[in-house]
Design an enzyme around this catalytic site. Structure first.
Site, PDB file in Angstrom:
ATOM      1  N   HIS A 252      16.750  30.912  45.403  1.00 27.26           N
ATOM      2  CA  HIS A 252      16.817  29.583  46.028  1.00 27.26           C
ATOM      3  C   HIS A 252      16.195  29.673  47.414  1.00 27.26           C
ATOM      4  O   HIS A 252      16.358  30.667  48.106  1.00 27.26           O
ATOM      5  CB  HIS A 252      18.281  29.122  46.156  1.00 27.26           C
ATOM      6  CG  HIS A 252      18.410  27.648  46.407  1.00 27.26           C
ATOM      7  ND1 HIS A 252      18.324  27.095  47.651  1.00 27.26           N
ATOM      8  CD2 HIS A 252      18.588  26.620  45.541  1.00 27.26           C
ATOM      9  CE1 HIS A 252      18.445  25.780  47.561  1.00 27.26           C
ATOM     10  NE2 HIS A 252      18.613  25.460  46.297  1.00 27.26           N
ATOM     11  N   GLU A 307      21.114  25.767  38.609  1.00 33.90           N
ATOM     12  CA  GLU A 307      20.567  25.481  37.268  1.00 33.90           C
ATOM     13  C   GLU A 307      21.132  26.398  36.188  1.00 33.90           C
ATOM     14  O   GLU A 307      21.199  26.003  35.027  1.00 33.90           O
ATOM     15  CB  GLU A 307      19.037  25.603  37.265  1.00 33.90           C
ATOM     16  CG  GLU A 307      18.329  24.835  38.358  1.00 33.90           C
ATOM     17  CD  GLU A 307      18.555  23.327  38.305  1.00 33.90           C
ATOM     18  OE1 GLU A 307      17.792  22.618  38.943  1.00 33.90           O
ATOM     19  OE2 GLU A 307      19.506  22.873  37.617  1.00 33.90           O
TER      20      GLU A 307
HETATM   21  C1  SDX Z   1      16.582  23.723  42.485  1.00 28.96           C
HETATM   22  O1  SDX Z   1      15.852  23.136  47.286  1.00 28.96           O
HETATM   23  C2  SDX Z   1      16.850  22.731  46.586  1.00 28.96           C
HETATM   24  O2  SDX Z   1      17.892  22.389  47.081  1.00 28.96           O
HETATM   25  C3  SDX Z   1      16.599  22.675  45.102  1.00 28.96           C
HETATM   26  C4  SDX Z   1      17.818  22.466  44.223  1.00 28.96           C
HETATM   27  C5  SDX Z   1      18.352  21.092  44.401  1.00 28.96           C
HETATM   28  O3  SDX Z   1      19.554  20.906  44.212  1.00 28.96           O
HETATM   29  O4  SDX Z   1      17.560  20.159  44.633  1.00 28.96           O
HETATM   30  O5  SDX Z   1      18.783  23.406  44.567  1.00 28.96           O
HETATM   31  C6  SDX Z   1      17.478  22.603  42.743  1.00 28.96           C
HETATM   32  O6  SDX Z   1      15.426  23.519  42.568  1.00 28.96           O
HETATM   33  C7  SDX Z   1      17.134  25.061  42.136  1.00 28.96           C
HETATM   34  C8  SDX Z   1      16.018  26.117  41.837  1.00 28.96           C
HETATM   35  C9  SDX Z   1      15.613  25.942  40.349  1.00 28.96           C
HETATM   36  N1  SDX Z   1      14.420  26.758  40.059  1.00 28.96           N
HETATM   37  C10 SDX Z   1      14.521  27.950  39.429  1.00 28.96           C
HETATM   38  O7  SDX Z   1      15.575  28.451  39.074  1.00 28.96           O
HETATM   39  C11 SDX Z   1      13.175  28.622  39.200  1.00 28.96           C
HETATM   40  C12 SDX Z   1      13.281  30.111  39.527  1.00 28.96           C
HETATM   41  N2  SDX Z   1      13.490  30.246  40.993  1.00 28.96           N
HETATM   42  C13 SDX Z   1      12.292  30.453  41.785  1.00 28.96           C
HETATM   43  O8  SDX Z   1      11.100  30.086  41.320  1.00 28.96           O
HETATM   44  C14 SDX Z   1      12.521  30.474  43.291  1.00 28.96           C
HETATM   45  O9  SDX Z   1      13.671  31.200  43.558  1.00 28.96           O
HETATM   46  C15 SDX Z   1      12.569  29.145  44.020  1.00 28.96           C
HETATM   47  C16 SDX Z   1      11.372  28.317  43.739  1.00 28.96           C
HETATM   48  C17 SDX Z   1      13.791  28.396  43.639  1.00 28.96           C
HETATM   49  C18 SDX Z   1      12.629  29.440  45.523  1.00 28.96           C
HETATM   50  O10 SDX Z   1      11.523  30.176  45.813  1.00 28.96           O
HETATM   51  P1  SDX Z   1      11.040  30.455  47.326  1.00 28.96           P
HETATM   52  O11 SDX Z   1      12.094  30.231  48.317  1.00 28.96           O
HETATM   53  O12 SDX Z   1       9.742  29.753  47.547  1.00 28.96           O
HETATM   54  O13 SDX Z   1      10.856  31.997  47.279  1.00 28.96           O
HETATM   55  P2  SDX Z   1       9.486  32.699  46.922  1.00 28.96           P
HETATM   56  O14 SDX Z   1       8.813  31.997  45.763  1.00 28.96           O
HETATM   57  O15 SDX Z   1       8.735  32.864  48.189  1.00 28.96           O
HETATM   58  O16 SDX Z   1      10.046  34.095  46.364  1.00 28.96           O
HETATM   59  C19 SDX Z   1      10.373  35.143  47.268  1.00 28.96           C
HETATM   60  C20 SDX Z   1      10.260  36.417  46.439  1.00 28.96           C
HETATM   61  C21 SDX Z   1       8.959  36.466  45.655  1.00 28.96           C
HETATM   62  O17 SDX Z   1       8.633  37.812  45.464  1.00 28.96           O
HETATM   63  P3  SDX Z   1       7.567  38.499  46.493  1.00 28.96           P
HETATM   64  O18 SDX Z   1       6.313  37.676  46.413  1.00 28.96           O
HETATM   65  O19 SDX Z   1       8.238  38.438  47.849  1.00 28.96           O
HETATM   66  O20 SDX Z   1       7.398  39.892  45.928  1.00 28.96           O
HETATM   67  O21 SDX Z   1      11.307  36.416  45.445  1.00 28.96           O
HETATM   68  C22 SDX Z   1      10.736  36.377  44.149  1.00 28.96           C
HETATM   69  C23 SDX Z   1       9.328  35.879  44.304  1.00 28.96           C
HETATM   70  O22 SDX Z   1       8.507  36.384  43.265  1.00 28.96           O
HETATM   71  N3  SDX Z   1      11.534  35.445  43.350  1.00 28.96           N
HETATM   72  C24 SDX Z   1      11.904  35.678  42.093  1.00 28.96           C
HETATM   73  C25 SDX Z   1      12.680  34.569  41.733  1.00 28.96           C
HETATM   74  N4  SDX Z   1      12.752  33.710  42.770  1.00 28.96           N
HETATM   75  C26 SDX Z   1      12.047  34.263  43.771  1.00 28.96           C
HETATM   76  N5  SDX Z   1      11.638  36.715  41.270  1.00 28.96           N
HETATM   77  C27 SDX Z   1      12.178  36.616  40.010  1.00 28.96           C
HETATM   78  N6  SDX Z   1      12.937  35.586  39.597  1.00 28.96           N
HETATM   79  C28 SDX Z   1      13.209  34.552  40.410  1.00 28.96           C
HETATM   80  N7  SDX Z   1      13.953  33.531  39.983  1.00 28.96           N
END
Ligand code: SDX
Length: 362
Positions: A252, A307
């Site tokens: 998140h 989620e």
């Molecule tokens: C919601 O913002 C809100 O409040 C949203 C929400 C709401 O109520 O409105 O809470 C609802 O959107 C919940 C999130 C639902 N989405 C998912 O579950 C999809 C999977 N999660 C990710 O894609 C991710 O965690 C995000 C998009 C939710 C947040 O991503 P960020 O903050 O942009 O973090 P990032 O993409 O910069 O990731 C940081 C690192 C990366 O690795 P590096 O490039 O540093 O090596 O963490 C890794 C990412 O690859 N990473 C994950 C991951 N989430 C982040 N790796 C594996 N699995 C994951 N789920």
């Protein structure tokens, strides 16, 4: 490392509506812990709190309930649009189209009545369209039923079991509002131009549709179905992470600890599925995923987000998978419209800067 743009850590608004505390794992709605509201309040009461800033008196609650009931049936124009769309339209595109087809409110600023009208109609749009796609006659809302119970009734044709309705209500209350998430921010940007509420809601629905935001619950169910049994969990999760794919329902932008909504929803699922092997699998996968995410992504603080257990609730109460994100939108419509009203109050055009990294003219 990904480019840390995306407005990470940037404060883009001051709000009275909610506090999303990512360090302490706290979610507060207008001064109340969201987790406590889930246990003791209805969808209508919490929506009233977000729109008006205080929990309703008995009379105020009846007024809110009545207004929602009076606007739950679809206007003829919206029905015609829903009947005219071809089958390829996914439900999020259908919601956007239905909002656009509503009688445009030319008023500025938008009103709480506009907010209630859109909130009342979204579940009906979903159920109406789902009936058409399923080849059966749509079911009209029952004025005797609550907002959430009506949604289940219009989807199934049966008055829901009170425990099932309460579980869905818990989900819709805890997902109603969440600060400046991508879809809410989109709604505030559109409102800041003094555009109308329908346009702001279309922007929010467009953002919510994405798998990184609202589209995750469906993927969580697919993941659990593909894993199938506890002994397959570790190899399946490792394969995904080794391939550089993200685990849906984890991580998140704000929460760097367990999402309090996931904690609240897990206890609701447990109350419904205690002893069900599916629940045990979901618990095992959650714990394993958190451990493996720390192994593959050390220091990123990747925990369960809303989620993961939202998918479990929606699956348990019988919401069809294809309606998960639309159902999330039906609850978040309260938060979106509350932010639209707040943005319109002390409005200033939202227009950030960008850093130019292109070539300069010679
Ligand atoms: C919601 O913002 C809100 O409040 C949203 C929400 C709401 O109520 O409105 O809470 C609802 O959107 C919940 C999130 C639902 N989405 C998912 O579950 C999809 C999977 N999660 C990710 O894609 C991710 O965690 C995000 C998009 C939710 C947040 O991503 P960020 O903050 O942009 O973090 P990032 O993409 O910069 O990731 C940081 C690192 C990366 O690795 P590096 O490039 O540093 O090596 O963490 C890794 C990412 O690859 N990473 C994950 C991951 N989430 C982040 N790796 C594996 N699995 C994951 N789920």
């Amino acid at each position: 490392m990904t480019d840390k743009a995306g407005l990470e850590g940037v404060v883009a608004a001051r709000t009275h509506l909610s506090l999303v505390d990512g360090e302490r794992g706290l979610l507060v709605y207008r001064g109340y812990l969201a987790g406590e509201l889930v246990r003791s309040r209805t969808f209508e009461e919490v929506a009233h709190l977000l729109w008006h800033g205080a929990l309703p008196s008995h009379q105020q609650l009846e007024k809110t309930r009545l207004y929602l009931a009076e606007h739950r049936s679809l206007p003829v124009t919206v029905r015609r649009v829903l009947e005219g769309l071809d089958a390829e339209h996914d439900m999020m595109s259908v919601l956007r189209t239905a909002v656009s087809a509503c009688r445009p409110s030319q008023e500025w600023p938008p009103t709480v009545e506009d907010a209630m009208m859109f909130t009342a109609m979204l579940p009906t749009v979903i159920a109406y369209r789902w009936a058409l796609q399923s080849g059966r006659a749509p079911i009209e809302p029952d004025p005797e039923l609550s907002h959430v119970a009506n949604y289940l009734y219009m989807l199934t044709g049966k008055r829901p079991d009170p425990a099932i309705a309460r579980a869905l209500e818990a989900y819709m209350v805890i997902t109603m509002e969440h600060g400046l998430n991508a879809s809410t921010f989109a709604a505030r940007v559109v409102t800041s131009t003094q555009s109308d509420m329908a346009s702001a809601l279309c922007a929010a629905l467009g953002a919510m549709k994405g798998p990184l935001h609202g589209g995750a619950p469906l993927e969580v169910m697919v993941m659990l179905e593909q894993i199938g049994a506890t002994e397959h969990a570790e190899p399946w999760l490792r394969r995904e992470l080794e391939a550089g794919r993200r685990l849906m329902g984890f991580g998140h932008r704000v929460y760097k600890t367990r999402d309090p909504r996931a904690v609240a929803l897990r206890s609701v699922v447990e109350s419904l599925r205690t002893g069900d092997p599916w629940f045990d699998l979901a618990v095992q996968v959650e714990d394993l995923a958190i451990r493996l995410l720390e192994e593959f992504k050390p220091g990123r603080h990747l925990y369960t987000n809303v989620e993961y257990w939202a998918a479990a609730i929606l699956g348990t109460v019988g919401i069809p998978k294809m309606l998960y994100t639309a159902t999330f939108s039906a609850s978040r419509c309260v938060g979106w419209t509350a932010h639209i009203l707040e943005q319109a109050e002390n409005n200033r055009l939202i227009r950030p800067q960008s850093v130019y990294i292109g070539p300069m003219p010679s």
